[in-house]
Design a protein around this motif. Structure first.
Motif, mmCIF file in Angstrom:
data_model
loop_
_atom_site.group_PDB
_atom_site.id
_atom_site.type_symbol
_atom_site.label_atom_id
_atom_site.label_comp_id
_atom_site.label_asym_id
_atom_site.label_seq_id
_atom_site.Cartn_x
_atom_site.Cartn_y
_atom_site.Cartn_z
ATOM 1 N N ASN A 1 12.326 -5.128 -4.846
ATOM 2 C CA ASN A 1 11.205 -4.734 -5.682
ATOM 3 C C ASN A 1 11.414 -3.289 -6.127
ATOM 4 O O ASN A 1 12.023 -2.490 -5.414
ATOM 5 N N ALA A 2 10.890 -2.969 -7.298
ATOM 6 C CA ALA A 2 10.919 -1.590 -7.786
ATOM 7 C C ALA A 2 9.544 -1.269 -8.353
ATOM 8 O O ALA A 2 9.119 -1.857 -9.359
ATOM 9 N N ILE A 3 8.837 -0.364 -7.687
ATOM 10 C CA ILE A 3 7.518 0.079 -8.145
ATOM 11 C C ILE A 3 7.682 1.473 -8.740
ATOM 12 O O ILE A 3 8.163 2.386 -8.068
ATOM 13 N N GLU A 4 7.298 1.622 -9.986
ATOM 14 C CA GLU A 4 7.452 2.895 -10.697
ATOM 15 C C GLU A 4 6.071 3.492 -10.955
ATOM 16 O O GLU A 4 5.196 2.826 -11.509
ATOM 17 N N VAL A 5 5.874 4.735 -10.519
ATOM 18 C CA VAL A 5 4.575 5.385 -10.657
ATOM 19 C C VAL A 5 4.763 6.710 -11.391
ATOM 20 O O VAL A 5 5.589 7.539 -10.984
ATOM 21 N N ASP A 6 4.029 6.895 -12.470
ATOM 22 C CA ASP A 6 3.925 8.197 -13.118
ATOM 23 C C ASP A 6 2.685 8.885 -12.558
ATOM 24 O O ASP A 6 1.617 8.271 -12.459
ATOM 25 N N VAL B 1 0.853 -1.179 0.000
ATOM 26 C CA VAL B 1 0.000 0.000 0.000
ATOM 27 C C VAL B 1 0.895 1.237 0.000
ATOM 28 O O VAL B 1 1.623 1.482 0.973
ATOM 29 N N LEU B 2 0.867 1.993 -1.088
ATOM 30 C CA LEU B 2 1.532 3.289 -1.153
ATOM 31 C C LEU B 2 0.520 4.385 -0.823
ATOM 32 O O LEU B 2 -0.680 4.236 -1.101
ATOM 33 N N ASP B 3 0.998 5.465 -0.258
ATOM 34 C CA ASP B 3 0.129 6.588 0.091
ATOM 35 C C ASP B 3 0.247 7.656 -0.997
ATOM 36 O O ASP B 3 1.344 8.098 -1.337
ATOM 37 N N PHE B 4 -0.911 8.058 -1.545
ATOM 38 C CA PHE B 4 -0.952 9.143 -2.527
ATOM 39 C C PHE B 4 -2.331 9.785 -2.431
ATOM 40 O O PHE B 4 -3.299 9.323 -3.022
ATOM 41 N N ALA B 5 -2.420 10.844 -1.642
ATOM 42 C CA ALA B 5 -3.716 11.439 -1.298
ATOM 43 C C ALA B 5 -4.153 12.431 -2.369
ATOM 44 O O ALA B 5 -4.287 13.629 -2.136
ATOM 45 N N GLN B 6 -4.367 11.890 -3.583
ATOM 46 C CA GLN B 6 -4.845 12.668 -4.718
ATOM 47 C C GLN B 6 -5.911 11.856 -5.450
ATOM 48 O O GLN B 6 -6.018 10.640 -5.257
ATOM 49 N N PRO B 7 -6.716 12.513 -6.284
ATOM 50 C CA PRO B 7 -7.706 11.758 -7.058
ATOM 51 C C PRO B 7 -7.058 10.666 -7.897
ATOM 52 O O PRO B 7 -5.898 10.794 -8.335
ATOM 53 N N ALA B 8 -7.794 9.595 -8.135
ATOM 54 C CA ALA B 8 -7.244 8.434 -8.841
ATOM 55 C C ALA B 8 -6.722 8.783 -10.227
ATOM 56 O O ALA B 8 -5.752 8.179 -10.699
ATOM 57 N N ASP B 9 -7.352 9.789 -10.895
ATOM 58 C CA ASP B 9 -6.899 10.089 -12.253
ATOM 59 C C ASP B 9 -5.541 10.782 -12.299
ATOM 60 O O ASP B 9 -4.989 11.001 -13.381
ATOM 61 N N ARG B 10 -4.981 11.108 -11.130
ATOM 62 C CA ARG B 10 -3.623 11.669 -11.108
ATOM 63 C C ARG B 10 -2.556 10.591 -11.120
ATOM 64 O O ARG B 10 -1.368 10.896 -11.197
ATOM 65 N N VAL B 11 -2.961 9.343 -11.009
ATOM 66 C CA VAL B 11 -2.030 8.227 -11.180
ATOM 67 C C VAL B 11 -2.068 7.839 -12.656
ATOM 68 O O VAL B 11 -3.055 7.288 -13.150
ATOM 69 N N ARG B 12 -0.978 8.142 -13.374
ATOM 70 C CA ARG B 12 -0.939 7.879 -14.824
ATOM 71 C C ARG B 12 -0.697 6.403 -15.108
ATOM 72 O O ARG B 12 -1.312 5.826 -15.995
ATOM 73 N N SER B 13 0.244 5.804 -14.381
ATOM 74 C CA SER B 13 0.532 4.383 -14.587
ATOM 75 C C SER B 13 1.328 3.869 -13.403
ATOM 76 O O SER B 13 1.984 4.627 -12.688
ATOM 77 N N VAL B 14 1.266 2.559 -13.203
ATOM 78 C CA VAL B 14 2.061 1.878 -12.177
ATOM 79 C C VAL B 14 2.727 0.687 -12.841
ATOM 80 O O VAL B 14 2.071 -0.107 -13.520
ATOM 81 N N ARG B 15 4.044 0.570 -12.644
ATOM 82 C CA ARG B 15 4.811 -0.508 -13.255
ATOM 83 C C ARG B 15 5.602 -1.247 -12.185
ATOM 84 O O ARG B 15 6.052 -0.669 -11.203
ATOM 85 N N ALA B 16 5.762 -2.537 -12.409
ATOM 86 C CA ALA B 16 6.620 -3.370 -11.571
ATOM 87 C C ALA B 16 7.240 -4.420 -12.472
ATOM 88 O O ALA B 16 6.552 -4.972 -13.358
ATOM 89 N N ALA B 17 8.519 -4.692 -12.274
ATOM 90 C CA ALA B 17 9.225 -5.677 -13.108
ATOM 91 C C ALA B 17 9.045 -5.356 -14.588
ATOM 92 O O ALA B 17 8.760 -6.236 -15.411
#
Length: 853
Positions: free
Chosen positions: A110-115, A69-85
């Protein structure tokens, strides 16, 4: 088919946890996540109307695949993409979290990449600068992260931003800036030491940069001050104070400065006095860039805030509390160490008196109220962490720590602090961890002591009994301690009881460990003129004066020779006034009389503040009118005889704040118009701004032109912008003031909290209180929103600024009715209201009881 795939993806991840960061979530993550690193990459447009876009790569190790669980207190549409592996993965964005299922993680690294698109709330964006402020858990408003103090990570930062902007962050730049799009550059910073999210920081914008080397260490100061003479007169002193603090702390702790490079940034209208970002401290510019008219309190305040924030590099940054229920530990260490650090820089100052006046009145201001809180509190969710800040942790806790040092001894205390810092370096610790370390260095039961002083709310109340024998000498003297909340608590502490005589005084040290304490050393002494149970300002509590002592001090306090005893007597008299054992008018008149003979500048400033506060908050309107001529005469006389510019500034500021007569306001206006000078006092731009405000709120003829002229003559762009924002609150037209208040319903208009508070203080000025009554219910109704959207001190300051000018039973009834209607109101916000309204409750009761009205 698309709907089916989306539904399947969402079903593959667990439901989101509650909003904020719950203690349950935090403990779960801290038990599984290791070796945390962040690569934060942000593109910051020069136009603040355009969003900040970013990418973060969060690297960490797991023992086994598990949900994340990552914390990002913004509307869902502000998450452009999430990548792993190296592939996009399904996620759920709910309640301010990005939730990933166990199937997208693996054992090991692990490496989680979020735009993402960042929120502006914690970036504090202006037209040409910004600064991050992530305390206590606001990093999640800007980028996806694990926003809790016990998941420390190492950060690398890359910023693309206007090429003309200066930048400061936790670490030094790792390479030269490289060109990006036309007019922009990319700047990269080295990896930091382990830091919690609330200490990760950067500042960028149009700043001037000063550099200096002290003790072989290069330091940078970023600022926006446009007055070159003001910069020149402050620059070296600011660097010197930082260097002295660093050297003292390295010696005291035995640990070299732990974060490499050392920058600090002066922010106009900053929300706090300072913020201890490792390697990149932020300060309120007004607190460091002092005018020539600065008072001794302002000079001491600057040294103290510098020492406080520098101490945090060890206490809070090197060793961080595990959870925000122990946020007080970092603040008490910083404040307690700051008091020790500042002393050598001001050899002419009575530092025992400084400690008393700096901490006790402010702590009492909350601890005497129904809204007080324990030093250490429980905390279920970091959403409520901001409400834990205030005078109890900043001012009561240093008093508690001094008592602890007295019990353990200075050497044992220092050795314990060194062990604490070594054992938990770059990690996290709790208050019980420190108690165990110190407990091994004393036979006293520190755990039991801590339960009374740290875990329970409130302060003890003491009464004194003096019994005289047939010879007229003291046959017995005792102190009786009472728990005002009827829990039976006894607060063990050391006191110094002072017995006053015509030729001086005698101090008796007493260790209080039970409800009733006999002062055995008093037996056989000559009968005193007064007994001051807290004569040296060592003990803590409400000390009720006996009738004879109260009467003597009201009539003769200026005859008390020792400045520390005199200062403690003033603090005690004020407390007795609030408990209605001393009439407010009697204390006010004693203050005005005694000021003529006060020789200690610290005491003079404290008594001036008491006189001004009593004048506005506790005298009736009729009493104020009767006291104006003598008060203004005394203030002008004090201004004339004050030997230093610092002392003259204190007297002048008091006069400016209370002036009411036609003659007085004419003189003040002449000073503002630069038609008359105050001999020995140089007034700066900020002084003239405040004079303009005070003249306008008194509606002197031509007040509109005064405000307009001051706006035009203000040269510093940041001060000019603040002035323009506050101006509508000064209008004589009630409709203008109502529109000025309505602005605050918009979050955008509350971004500059200092501007809002200044406006509120003038909207609710005692001279405007009759009209301002209508603002009180709305201000109270907005408090929950203020707490949810503002920084940590804003809810308290909002409430205090909304109530400060009121003293009527009508407004007191409004506050009580608000609390009665909102039975389920959050406890900490209820405490905020009760403590902010305490003066109102007491004053309104005095007004109702006064025959003069």
């Amino acid at each position: 088919m698309l709907s089916f795939l989306v539904a399947a993806a969402l079903a593959a991840v667990p439901a989101a946890p509650e909003r904020g960061v719950s203690e349950t979530l935090a403990k779960s993550r801290a038990s599984t996540i290791r070796d945390l690193r962040y690569d934060v990459i942000l593109r910051i447009p020069g136009d603040r109307g355009r969003p900040v876009e970013g990418r973060v790569v969060v690297r960490f190790s797991l023992q086994a695949p598990t949900e994340v669980v990552l914390d990002f207190a913004q509307p869902a549409d502000r998450v452009r993409s999430v990548r792993a592996a190296d592939r996009e993965v399904p996620f759920a964005a709910h309640n301010g979290h990005i939730v990933l299922g166990a199937e997208v993680t693996r054992a090991g690294e692990n490496a989680i990449e979020v735009d993402f698109v960042a929120g502006d709330e914690a970036l504090n964006r202006g037209d040409d600068f910004l600064y991050t402020l992530f305390v206590p858990s606001r990093a999640q408003l800007a980028f996806p992260c694990f926003d809790q103090p016990d998941l420390k990570g190492r950060y690398t930062l890359t910023l693309t931003l206007p090429e003309s902007w200066q930048v400061a962050s936790n670490a030094a730049e790792s390479s030269a800036p490289t060109a990006a799009e036309p007019g922009t550059v990319t700047r990269r910073f080295a990896e930091t030491k382990p830091l919690p999210t609330y200490l990760f920081a950067f500042t960028a914008g149009r700043f001037s940069v000063e550099t200096a080397t002290r003790g072989g260490r290069e330091m940078r100061m970023l600022h926006r001050e446009t007055d070159a003479a003001k910069v020149a007169s402050n620059r070296d002193r600011i660097f010197d104070l930082h260097a002295a603090a660093l050297a003292w702390l390295e010696d005291y702790t035995g640990i070299p400065y732990p974060f490499g490079k050392f920058d600090f940034v002066l922010i106009p209208s900053f929300q706090f006095g300072g913020m201890e970002h490792a390697g990149a401290i932020l300060y309120n510019a007004a607190g460091l860039m002092l005018d020539a008219s600065a008072t001794q309190n302002q000079l001491l305040g600057r040294a103290s805030v510098i020492a406080h924030e520098t101490a945090h590099m060890w206490f809070g940054d090197l060793v961080t509390m595990r959870w925000f229920n122990d946020v007080w530990t970092k603040e008490v260490f910083a404040n307690f160490m700051a008091a020790k650090i500042v002393n050598p820089s001001f050899p002419e100052v009575n530092h025992e008196l400084r400690f008393l006046l700096d901490h006790y009145p402010s702590a009492y201001q909350v601890d005497r109220t129904a809204g007080t809180n324990a030093v250490r509190q429980t905390l279920a969710n970091l959403n409520d962490a901001g409400q834990m800040y205030g005078p109890i942790i900043y001012d009561k806790a240093p008093v508690v720590m001094r008592q602890l040092e007295l019990m353990v001894g200075e050497t044992g205390f220092r050795e314990g602090m060194r062990e604490y810092l070594r054992r938990f370096s770059y990690g996290n610790a709790t208050w019980p961890d420190l108690v165990r370390i110190l407990d091994a260095r004393t036979p006293r039961d520190l755990a039991a002591w801590s339960r009374a002083w740290v875990d329970e709310r409130g302060r003890p109340e003491f009464t004194t009994s003096v019994r005289l024998g047939p010879s007229g000498r003291v046959a017995g003297l005792s102190l009786t301690q009472r728990d005002p909340l009827a829990r039976g608590i006894v607060w063990p502490q050391r006191l110094r009881v002072t017995l006053g005589y015509a030729g001086g005084s005698k101090d008796l040290t007493v260790d209080v460990a039970t409800r009733r304490t006999t002062v055995t050393d008093a037996a056989g002494l000559e009968a005193p003129l007064y007994v001051l149970p807290n004569g040296a300002g060592l003990g803590y509590g409400y000390f009720q004066l006996d009738d004879a002592s109260r009467g003597y001090l009201l009539e003769h306090i200026e005859d008390v020779a020792d400045p520390l005893t005199r200062g403690s007597a003033w603090v005690t008299l004020w407390d007795n006034m609030l408990e209605r054992r001393v009439a407010a008018d009697a204390l006010f008149q004693a203050a005005v009389r005694a000021l003529a003979r006060e020789t200690d500048e610290q005491n003079a400033q404290r008594v001036l503040s008491y006189a001004v506060r009593a004048y506005w908050r506790f005298l009736t309107p009729r009493q104020r009118a009767a006291r104006v001529p003598a008060f203004e005469t005394a203030l002008r006389a004090g201004l004339a005889r004050a030997p230093t510019q610092s002392q003259k500034a204190a007297w002048f500021n008091a006069f400016r704040d209370v002036v009411a007569s036609a003659e007085g306001t004419v003189w003040l206006e002449r000073v503002w118009r630069r038609q008359e000078q105050v001999p020995g006092l140089t007034l700066a731009e900020q002084d003239e701004i405040v004079m303009a405000f005070e003249l306008a709120v008194r509606e002197v003829p031509g007040w509109q032109q005064i405000l307009t002229a001051q706006l035009e003559r203000t040269e510093n762009p940041d001060r000019k912008a603040r002035f323009a924002f506050v101006m509508p609150a000064l209008s004589a037209d009630p409709a203008d003031r109502e529109r000025a208040f309505e602005r605050f319903t918009s979050l955008e208009n509350r971004r500059r909290e200092d501007w809002v508070l200044a406006s509120l203080q003038y909207l609710n000025h005692p001279l405007r209180s009759a009209h301002a009554v209508k603002f009180v219910p709305r201000a109270l109704e907005m408090l929950r929103e203020i707490q949810q959207t503002g920084d940590i001190f804003f809810p308290t300051r909002w409430t205090e600024s909304s109530l400060w000018g009121h003293q009527s039973p009508e407004v007191a009834a409004m506050v009580r009715a608000f609390l009665a209607r909102n039975k389920g109101y959050p406890t900490r916000l209820r405490w905020t209201v009760l403590s902010a309204a305490d003066d109102l409750f007491r004053s309104s009761a005095m007004q109702a009881a006064s025959p003069s009205g």
